[in-house]
Design an enzyme around this catalytic site. Structure first.
Site, mmCIF file in Angstrom:
data_model
loop_
_atom_site.group_PDB
_atom_site.id
_atom_site.type_symbol
_atom_site.label_atom_id
_atom_site.label_comp_id
_atom_site.label_asym_id
_atom_site.label_seq_id
_atom_site.Cartn_x
_atom_site.Cartn_y
_atom_site.Cartn_z
ATOM 1 N N ALA A 163 0.911 -1.224 -0.097
ATOM 2 C CA ALA A 163 -0.191 0.028 0.127
ATOM 3 C C ALA A 163 0.661 1.185 0.080
ATOM 4 O O ALA A 163 2.318 1.161 0.229
ATOM 5 C CB ALA A 163 -0.977 -0.274 1.336
ATOM 6 N N MET A 164 0.244 2.329 -0.455
ATOM 7 C CA MET A 164 1.121 3.747 -0.530
ATOM 8 C C MET A 164 0.489 4.706 0.110
ATOM 9 O O MET A 164 -0.799 5.038 -0.173
ATOM 10 C CB MET A 164 1.426 3.877 -1.744
ATOM 11 N N ASN A 202 -0.117 7.954 -0.231
ATOM 12 C CA ASN A 202 -0.212 9.215 -1.029
ATOM 13 C C ASN A 202 -1.195 9.930 0.061
ATOM 14 O O ASN A 202 -2.233 9.624 0.426
ATOM 15 C CB ASN A 202 -0.885 8.920 -2.270
ATOM 16 N N GLU A 247 -0.914 3.013 6.939
ATOM 17 C CA GLU A 247 -1.037 4.190 6.019
ATOM 18 C C GLU A 247 -1.847 5.341 6.528
ATOM 19 O O GLU A 247 -1.110 6.512 6.126
ATOM 20 C CB GLU A 247 -1.705 3.571 4.602
ATOM 21 N N HIS A 304 0.722 7.136 8.490
ATOM 22 C CA HIS A 304 1.643 8.262 7.628
ATOM 23 C C HIS A 304 1.069 9.467 7.664
ATOM 24 O O HIS A 304 1.859 10.520 7.307
ATOM 25 C CB HIS A 304 1.892 7.451 6.455
ATOM 26 N N GLU A 357 8.786 4.981 8.488
ATOM 27 C CA GLU A 357 8.148 3.668 8.391
ATOM 28 C C GLU A 357 8.345 3.148 10.159
ATOM 29 O O GLU A 357 7.290 2.362 10.086
ATOM 30 C CB GLU A 357 9.276 2.725 7.710
HETATM 31 ZN ZN LIG Z 1 4.946 2.830 5.437
#
Ligand SMILES: [Zn+2]
Length: 879
Positions: free
Chosen positions: A277-278, A280, A313, A316, A335
Site C-alpha cells: 500500500a502507499m 499518498n 497508511e 503516515h 516507516e
Molecule cells: Zn509505510
C-alpha cells in the site's frame, strides 16, 4: 548575493539537487491517451531563486522535454539556450545565457511520456469491464519516481502546493487525486477534471488514479469524508477497511493532538501494484488483497494484516505526510513510527487480538536482519537514487519500530505521547531529522535521549547480553551479536529490564558500558523465601532490541519456569527465539535448542506456538543437510510437539471460540501437512475434495485451506499430477483475490523438483500478475531449491525484463538464494552476479549470500554434535 561561476559538470553524480532554486507551487496539467498509453503534460512551477544562477536543475526521468521558459517577477521571459536530460543522474539541467536573479519566477515546461507498465511513476494497468480488458492509470511516486511523471524538485524536503488537472479522461471513469474535485467539464465522451489546490506536501506523496470503481463512504467524527474505492460490484468488500480508516483517523487525531489536515481521504484498490500500500496524501493506494475483505475467503490472518496495513497508511498522514523526513536517510522516522503506531491503533480497536504480542514478530524479524554483517544502520547513507527502495526493509520498518517501543517503554507512555504531540506541532508541514525528534523527547523527559538512541540508530547491529548470577549479584556483559559470531566490539546503551520470580518484582538497569553489575540481595536471595523455583528473566515481555544468553544455572531455572507456566507468552517466545538465534550463530549447541523445544510440549498461546512452528521449519531444513540420517526422526519429534494442538483445535470452527484460534489452526495444520504427517494430509485431501464438489461446504473453513493446498501439493509428483491440476483449475476459476493469493503461496510446496520447475514456468505466464509472483517464490519447497536456482539463472533475462524495476526483483533474490546452504553455492551465486550488478538489488544480494554462508557454517557445527544428537533425537521423537 554574488554570482559564482557554475559549470554543467558540477551537477553530475550528486545525490541531492543544488539549492539555488526551490519550488513553491506546481500547476500541473496531464493529458492522457489511454489507448496509445502515452501522456503529455504542462507544468507551471512557482520557483524561488535564492542564489543568482545560470542553471536550473530539477529531477526528470524518461520524459521528452518540448518547451521551457522562465518568467521572472518583472515579467521578463528567459528561454534556456540549452537543456540537458541526464538519465544516469535523473536530472534535467536548464542552461540560461543570462543570470537569473534572486526572486520569484514561473518556470513553464511542456513535456510528454509513456504510461509505462513498470508499476512506477505514472503507469498503466488494466481492469476487466464486462469481460473486456481495458486500460486505467495509477501512480507510485515513492521513493523517487514523481520525476517520471513531471519535471520537479523530487526531494522530500522541497515541499510545495499542487494544483492538478487531468484532460482526456473517459467520462465513465473515476478520476482521483490528493484533493477533492473542484470542477469537471465534459467534452463528448471525455472530460477534464480539476482538483483543488493542495496543502504543502512532498512530491513523493502526489497521486493520480483513473479507473472504473464502485465505492463505499463514511464520515469521521469531524466530518471528514472517507471512501473506499473497489472494483465494480465489490464495494461491500471495502467496508471493513473503510471502518478501520474512519476509526484510526479519529484515534490519531487524539493521540497526536493534531487534526487530519485534508477534507477527504480516499482509499483505492489498484489491480496492479508493486508494494502492499502507499500513503499518498489523501489518496491511499493498495493492492487489492490489502484493501478488500471477503467474509468467505479472508482468513483471520488476512483480516489482521488488512487492519495493520490500513492503520499504518493512515498513520503516515501524521508521520510522513504532515511531518516528513528531511531526506531518505531518515526513512525510518516514517516507516518505524507508522509500524509502531499501527499496533497501538489496532490494539485500541481490537483488544481481544492481543496484537502487541504479535509485535514480537516485527522485533524478531528486525533482530534477524540486523544480525547480518551486511545489515545497515537505521540512519542510512543514501548515495545513489537507484538504491533507496532497498532500504524500505526490515531495518527501517522493524528495527525502527522496535527501538521506538524500547524507548517508549523506557521513558513511559505519557511522556512519550506528550512529546510526539509537541513534535507534530513544531514540525507540521515541515521536515525533520532523527535528532529533531530526540531533542523534543529530551526536553519533555529530561533524559538525554540522543545519547542513548544514537547508539541504536547511527550504528548497525545490537548486543547479546550475557547474564550470570554470582552470589547475590547479577553480572551483565554486552557483546555485539552477529549470526556469523564475529565481534567488532561495538557497544550500545541498553535499557535492561528484569523480573525476579514474579512480574510484580521488576527491575531496570541502564547498561552504559561493556560490563554492569546489579545487587539483588534484598529482593531475591533468601532461599527460605524464594525456594527452589526461582527465576530471573531479562528483557521482560521482550520489549528491548537485544538478545540474552543466560548462564547454565539461570537457563535451567527458566526452563523449569516455562514448564510450570510461570512466564508470560512474550517471555516464552523470547527465550525460544533467543536460543534459536544463538544456536544458528553456533554459540549454543543444537542439542540445547532441541531440549528447550521439548519444554514447549504444553499449552501455548498463539505467538509462542507460531514461533515454535517457525523454529521447527528451520531446524527441519537444516537437519536435512547436516544430519540427513536423523532428519526423519527429527520431523517425528516436531510432529509430536504440534499434534496435541491440532487435535484440540480440530478442522472445524468451534462456535464462540477465540478469534486467535483461526490463526493457530491455520499454522498448525499447515505445519503438519508440510512435515508429511499422514493423518493430517489424508484429512486435508478428503476435505479439499468436498470443497471442490461444493464451494459452499463448511468442511474446509477458510483457516484450514492452506493446509489442504499444501497437503495436495506434497502428494503431487511428476507421476501423479492431479493435485497440481486441481489447484491450478481452482486458481483460474475463483474470483476472490485472497483465495488466489493463498493458492499461490502454497503451490510451490511440492517435493518433486520437476513439478516445482513447472510451477516456476507458470509464474512467467500472464496468468500470474507480475506483482503476485512473490507469493509463489516464498513458498518453494526445500526439495525444489536447487531447481529454482537453475531456473532462475536460465530465465534471468526474462525475469529482468518483467521485474527489473521496483522492489519485486529483490524477492527473487532473497527467496531463491537464501534456501541454499553451502559455501560452494554461495560462491556460485557470487560468480553469477559478478557480471550482473544492479544497484537496486546490491544490498539484498549481499545479505542473501551471507545467509547462505551462515547456514553452511551451522551445518558444520551440527555435524560435530552428530553422535550425541542421534540418541537425543530418537529419545525425543519416540518417548
Ligand atoms: Zn509505510
Amino acid at each position: 548575493m554574488e554570482f559564482q561561476e557554475q559549470k554543467l559538470e558540477q551537477f553530475k553524480g550528486q545525490p541531492r539537487l543544488p539549492e539555488f532554486a526551490v519550488p513553491k507551487h506546481y500547476d500541473l496539467t496531464i493529458k492522457l491517451d489511454l489507448s496509445a498509453c502515452t501522456f503529455s503534460g504542462r507544468v507551471l512551477i512557482d520557483v524561488s531563486v535564492i542564489g543568482p544562477t545560470k542553471f536550473l536543475v530539477l529531477s526528470a526521468l524518461e520524459l521528452l522535454i518540448h518547451q521551457v521558459s522562465f518568467t521572472n517577477a518583472l515579467n521578463q521571459k528567459y528561454v534556456p539556450c540549452d537543456f540537458v536530460v541526464d538519465g544516469d543522474d535523473e536530472i534535467l539541467v536548464l542552461v540560461f545565457e543570462e543570470v537569473l536573479d534572486v526572486g520569484i519566477g514561473v518556470l513553464e515546461i511542456e513535456f510528454s511520456g509513456v504510461l509505462n507498465g513498470q508499476l512506477r511513476g505514472l503507469y498503466r494497468c488494466s481492469y476487466m469491464d464486462k469481460g473486456e480488458k481495458k486500460n486505467m492509470v495509477a501512480t507510485q511516486f515513492e521513493a523517487m519516481d514523481a520525476r517520471r511523471c513531471l519535471p520537479c524538485w523530487d526531494e522530500p524536503a522541497l515541499k510545495a502546493t499542487f494544483k492538478i488537472a487531468l484532460e482526456n479522461v473517459p467520462s465513465e471513469l473515476t478520476a482521483l487525486s490528493n484533493m477533492p474535485i473542484s470542477e469537471e467539464k465534459f467534452y463528448g465522451h471525455l472530460k477534464t477534471v480539476h482538483f483543488e489546490k493542495s496543502i504543502l506536501m512532498s512530491t513523493y506523496l502526489v497521486a493520480i488514479v483513473v479507473g472504473l470503481f464502485d465505492y463505499v463512504e463514511d464520515l469521521t467524527k469531524d466530518g471528514i469524508k472517507v471512501r473506499a474505492y473497489c472494483p465494480v460490484g465489490k464495494s461491500e468488500k471495502g467496508k471493513f477497511a473503510l471502518n478501520i480508516a474512519v476509526e484510526t483517523l479519529d484515534f490519531y487525531k487524539m493521540y497526536f493532538s493534531m487534526p487530519y489536515p485534508l477534507p477527504k481521504l480516499d482509499m483505492v484498490a489498484v489491480p496492479e501494484f508493486s508494494g502492499g500500500a502507499m500513503e499518498n496524501y489523501g489518496l491511499i493506494t493498495y493492492r487489492e488483497a490489502a484493501l478488500l475483505q471477503d467474509p468467505l475467503h479472508s482468513a483471520m490472518a488476512n483480516i489482521q494484516r488488512l487492519t495493520i496495513v490500513v492503520a499504518h497508511e493512515v498513520a503516515h498522514h501524521w508521520f510522513g505526510n504532515l511531518v516528513t523526513m528531511e531526506w531518505w536517510t531518515h526513512i525510518w522516522l516514517n516507516e518505524g513510527f507508522a509500524t509502531w503506531v499501527s499496533y497501538l491503533a489496532t490494539d485500541r480497536l481490537f483488544p481481544e487480538w492481543k496484537i502487541w504480542n504479535q509485535f514480537l514478530f516485527e522485533i524478531t524479524d528486525g533482530l534477524r536482519m540486523d544480525a547480518l554483517e551486511q545489515s545497515h544502520p537505521i540512519e542510512v547513507e543514501i548515495e545513489q537514487a537507484g538504491s533507496v527502495l532497498e532500504y524500505f526493509d526490515d531495518i527501517s520498518y522493524r528495527k525502527g519500530s522496535s527501538v521506538i517501543q524500547m524507548l517508549e517503554n523506557y521513558l513511559g507512555n505519557d511522556i512519550f505521547q506528550k512529546s510526539l504531540g509537541s513534535y507534530m506541532k513544531k514540525y507540521a508541514y515541515k521536515n525533520a531529522k532523527t535528532e529533531d525528534l530526540w531533542s523534543v523527547l529530551s526536553e519533555t523527559s529530561k533524559v538525554e535521549v540522543n545519547k542513548i538512541m544514537n547508539t541504536w540508530t547511527k550504528q548497525k547491529g545490537y548486543p547479546v547480553i550475557s547474564v550470570k548470577l554470582n552470589g547475590s549479584t547479577i553480572e551483565f556483559e554486552q557483546t555485539q551479536f552477529l549470526s556469523s559470531s564475529v565481534d567488532y566490539g561495538a557497544q550500545w546503551i541498553v535499557p535492561l529490564t528484569l523480573s525476579l520470580s514474579s512480574y510484580n518484582k521488576q527491575k531496570r538497569f541502564l547498561l552504559e558500558a561493556k560490563l554492569g553489575k546489579m545487587d539483588i540481595e534484598d529482593d531475591f536471595c533468601d532461599p527460605e523465601k524464594v525456594g527452589e523455583n526461582w527465576w530471573i528473566k531479562v528483557n521482560v515481555y521482550q520489549s528491548g532490541f537485544y538478545r540474552v544468553k543466560y548462564d547454565n544455572n539461570l537457563a535451567a531455572q527458566l526452563q523449569k519456569a516455562i514448564a510450570s507456566n510461570c512466564l508470560s507468552a512474550a517471555d516464552e517466545f523470547g527465550i525460544l527465539d533467543d536460543m534459536y538465534a544463538l544456536c544458528e550463530a553456533c554459540l549454543t549447541p543444537f542439542s540445547s535448542l532441541l531440549n528447550l523445544m521439548d519444554t514447549y510440549k504444553k499449552d501455548l498461546e498463539y505467538i509462542v506456538l507460531s514461533r515454535l512452528i517457525n523454529v521447527c521449519y528451520n531446524a527441519s531444513k537444516i537437519s536435512g543437510d547436516a544430519i540427513p540420517e536423523l532428519a526423519y526422526d527429527l520431523k517425528q519429534f516436531f510432529i509430536n510437539l504440534l499434534l496435541s494442538h491440532a487435535k484440540k483445535l480440530g478442522w472445524d470452527v468451534i462456535p464462540g471460540e477465540s478469534q486467535l484460534n483461526g490463526l493457530t489452526r491455520e499454522e498448525v495444520l499447515m505445519a503438519l501437512a508440510s512435515f508429511d504427517h499422514p493423518q493430517t494430509k489424508e484429512e486435508a485431501i478428503k476435505r479439499f475434495q468436498a470443497y471442490l464438489d461444493d464451494p459452499n461446504t463448511s468442511l474446509l473453513p477458510v483457516d484450514t485451506r492452506k493446509a489442504a493446498y499444501v497437503a495436495l501439493m506434497r502428494n503431487t509428483s511428476s507421476l501423479e499430477r492431479s493435485g497440481l491440476k486441481c489447484l491450478q483449475k481452482l486458481y483460474r476459476e475463483v474470483d476472490a483475490i485472497q483465495e488466489k493469493t493463498r493458492i499461490l503461496r502454497c503451490i510451490g510446496s511440492c517435493p518433486d523438483p520437476v513439478i516445482v520447475a513447472k510451477i516456476l514456468d507458470f509464474l512467467l505466464t500472464d496468468e500470474v500478475p507480475p506483482q503476485d509472483a512473490i507469493y509463489v517464490l516464498a513458498g518453494i519447497s526445500l526439495e525444489g531449491r536447487a531447481i529454482a536456482w537453475t531456473w532462475f539463472k536460465e530465465n534471468w533475462d526474462i525475469i529482468m525484463k518483467k521485474w527489473e524495476t521496483g522492489m519485486l526483483l529483490t524477492h527473487f533474490i532473497r527467496d531463491i538464494i537464501t534456501p541454499l546452504c553451502s559455501h560452494e553455492m554461495a560462491n556460485e551465486v557470487e560468480e553469477f552476479f559478478a557480471s550482473r550488478t544492479l544497484p537496486s538489488i546490491a544490498l539484498n544480494l549481499k545479505q542473501s549470500v551471507e545467509l547462505v554462508r551462515i547456514k553452511a557454517r551451522w551445518i558444520e557445527q551440527i555435524k560435530q554434535e552428530q553422535e550425541l544428537l542421534g540418541e537425543l533425537i530418537k529419545g525425543l521423537a519416540y518417548k
